[in-house]
Design a protein around this motif. Structure first.
Motif, PDB file in Angstrom:
ATOM      1  N   HIS A  58       0.838  -1.206   0.000  1.00 20.07           N
ATOM      2  CA  HIS A  58       0.000   0.000   0.000  1.00 20.07           C
ATOM      3  C   HIS A  58       0.865   1.245   0.000  1.00 20.07           C
ATOM      4  CE1 HIS A  58       0.785  -0.574   4.295  1.00 20.07           C
ATOM      5  NE2 HIS A  58       0.363   0.659   4.524  1.00 20.07           N
ATOM      6  N   ASP A  62       5.978   4.256   4.790  1.00 23.09           N
ATOM      7  CA  ASP A  62       6.779   3.213   5.459  1.00 23.09           C
ATOM      8  C   ASP A  62       6.782   1.918   4.635  1.00 23.09           C
ATOM      9  OD1 ASP A  62       4.031   3.051   6.342  1.00 23.09           O
ATOM     10  OD2 ASP A  62       4.622   1.639   7.908  1.00 23.09           O
ATOM     11  N   HIS A  63       6.022   1.911   3.522  1.00 28.41           N
ATOM     12  CA  HIS A  63       6.018   0.758   2.615  1.00 28.41           C
ATOM     13  C   HIS A  63       6.462   1.113   1.197  1.00 28.41           C
ATOM     14  CE1 HIS A  63       3.853  -1.794   5.574  1.00 28.41           C
ATOM     15  NE2 HIS A  63       3.538  -0.592   6.024  1.00 28.41           N
ATOM     16  N   ASP A 160      -0.066  -4.076   5.901  1.00 31.50           N
ATOM     17  CA  ASP A 160      -0.812  -3.610   7.079  1.00 31.50           C
ATOM     18  C   ASP A 160      -2.255  -4.044   6.892  1.00 31.50           C
ATOM     19  OD1 ASP A 160       1.550  -2.429   7.665  1.00 31.50           O
ATOM     20  OD2 ASP A 160       0.836  -0.357   7.610  1.00 31.50           O
ATOM     21  N   HIS A 399       6.846  -5.579  11.443  1.00 32.13           N
ATOM     22  CA  HIS A 399       6.064  -4.341  11.520  1.00 32.13           C
ATOM     23  C   HIS A 399       5.391  -4.184  12.884  1.00 32.13           C
ATOM     24  CE1 HIS A 399       3.135  -1.200  10.435  1.00 32.13           C
ATOM     25  NE2 HIS A 399       3.726  -1.049   9.268  1.00 32.13           N
TER      26      HIS A 399
HETATM   27 ZN   LIG Z   1       2.873   0.361   7.868  1.00 30.39          ZN
END
Ligand SMILES: [Zn+2]
Ligand SMILES: [Zn+2]
Length: 429
Positions: A58, A62-63, A160, A399
């Protein structure tokens, strides 16, 4: 089959996981860790150039935030994801390139990221890095996906996830089949309050402030919570449960809102039907406004609700509002999301009476409220999700901070082989 975490091991941030076997290899996510300073995945020297295939779960940075650097360092990869992820990544990455510190990639590299993005639909089969791949709804933000890969073994990467549905999205897909699960554990040691509970509190906090003639400030991330909160406020206002005041959106939330609207096919059926069948478009609500003046004086004039970036008060227009509105005890600041250590948001929740904005000490006399409207699954939802995977033998936890992952690991260890990998540690699947 081999798994290595270059980031996202025992931490939330810089998710980057390599899955490989003979003649097959794919990087799962390529993120950065935003905090007081930015941290990058721990790729070995020259690694970037060798990356041929990247799946992006996504758009959150952070990805996805390291994709620009990957290109700048010579990689020419194919990038796989859902169309909404492609669009949202474009906006977030371009914004980060423009305003971030120590940026090592150009706007051209951002365009190259977008050009190299191949988008697929949920559940559509395709080849990626030599694997048979499919993306499944993760329920976290628009376009968020779990990545299912089939090589020697079947592996599911959760990205996530949120198990509950939201106003916009269905909860994550459950009951898939996999030998190994790479699972997030942001809230691995915490049960989240019920959505209804949190929403009711949000509404009553807002009502109280509006009644007193105050302004409500809701700091929010640009993508995900921002849109959920806006649609929620819109629907409560439409039904009469909230008094009619202007809802201002400011910062990156505006842009992301547009992309949400363009990609509404990835929202749940209810939202699509409302737009397609009844010409009642919640995104185009008469209650939504954007500021007309640079100094935001128009917004400050009368009681209203302001939803603005950034979510942890580390920058963005929310600071302008806070500076202007902090003196008045009638006003209220409502936190709806996670506040990381070291941020202004965390300091305020820890009881700070003043904060620094633009080298100025600002005294906080407005009311402060905190509630959780999360895009993640809580502890028991994560455990149930894992237990619902068919044929599952191994769970790799990522994560999340070490404490969260360990607590979750203890619950799962009765049934599965659990690994909490260290960064750069090689895990056999
Ligand atoms: Zn994340
Ligand atoms: Zn996320």
């Amino acid at each position: 089959m081999k798994f290595i975490a270059y980031g996202g091991a025992g931490e939330v941030g810089r998710s980057a996981f390599l899955l490989s076997e003979k003649r097959k290899s794919i990087l799962l996510d390529c993120g950065i860790k935003l905090g007081e300073k930015v941290e990058y995945p721990l790729f070995p020297e020259g690694f970037e150039k060798t990356v041929r295939d990247v799946a992006i779960s996504h758009a959150h940075l952070d990805h996805s935030g390291h994709l620009g650097s990957l290109i700048a360092k010579g990689a020419r990869p194919t990038i796989y994801g859902i169309k909404a992820t492609k669009d949202l990544t474009g906006v977030l990455l371009a914004d980060y390139q423009r305003i971030g510190k120590n940026i090592d990639f150009s706007d051209r590299d951002v365009s190259e990221v977008i050009r190299r993005f191949h988008s697929y639909e949920f559940r559509e089969g395709f080849r990626a890095g030599g694997y048979n791949a499919r993306l499944y709804n993760a329920g976290h933000i628009l376009g968020s996906a779990m990545v299912h890969l089939e090589g020697e073994k079947k592996v599911l990467y959760s990205g996530d996830i949120s198990a509950r549905g939201t106003r916009m999205l269905d909860g994550c897909e459950k009951g898939l089949r996999a030998d190994a699960l790479i699972l997030e554990g942001t809230y691995g040691s915490e049960e989240l309050p019920g959505t209804r509970e949190s929403v009711n509190r949000l509404i009553s906090e807002i009502k109280e402030t509006i009644k007193e003639g105050g302004h409500v400030i809701i700091p929010s991330f640009a993508v995900g919570r921002g849109q959920e909160i806006l649609l929620l406020l819109e629907s409560y206002m439409k039904s009469g449960a909230l008094p009619e005041v202007k809802i201002y959106m400011d910062g990156m939330i505006k842009k992301a809102m547009k992309i949400y609207r363009q990609n509404v096919v990835y929202a749940k059926d209810e939202v699509q039907k409302r737009i397609l069948l009844s010409a009642d478009d919640p995104f185009a609500s008469k209650h939504f406004f954007v500021p007309r003046r640079r100094d935001r004086k128009d917004v400050l004039k009368e009681p209203c609700i302001i939803v603005s970036t950034s979510g942890m008060l580390s920058g963005g227009p929310v600071l302008t509002y806070l500076k202007e509105l902090a003196w008045n005890p009638k006003n209220k600041l409502i936190f709806v999301g996670y506040q990381a250590e070291g941020t202004r948001g965390r300091k305020i929740l820890d009881g700070a009476k003043t904060i620094e904005i633009d080298d100025e000490e600002v005294e906080l006399r407005l009311k402060i409220a905190e509630l959780r409207i999360s895009g993640h699954a809580g502890k028991s939802e994560l455990i149930q999700f894992a237990q619902g995977i068919k044929g599952l033998k191994k769970v790799i936890l990522v994560h999340g901070d070490e404490e969260s992952l360990e607590e979750m690991g203890e619950h799962l260890a009765h049934k599965y082989e659990v690994v909490i990998p260290k960064a750069l540690e090689e895990v056999r699947i």
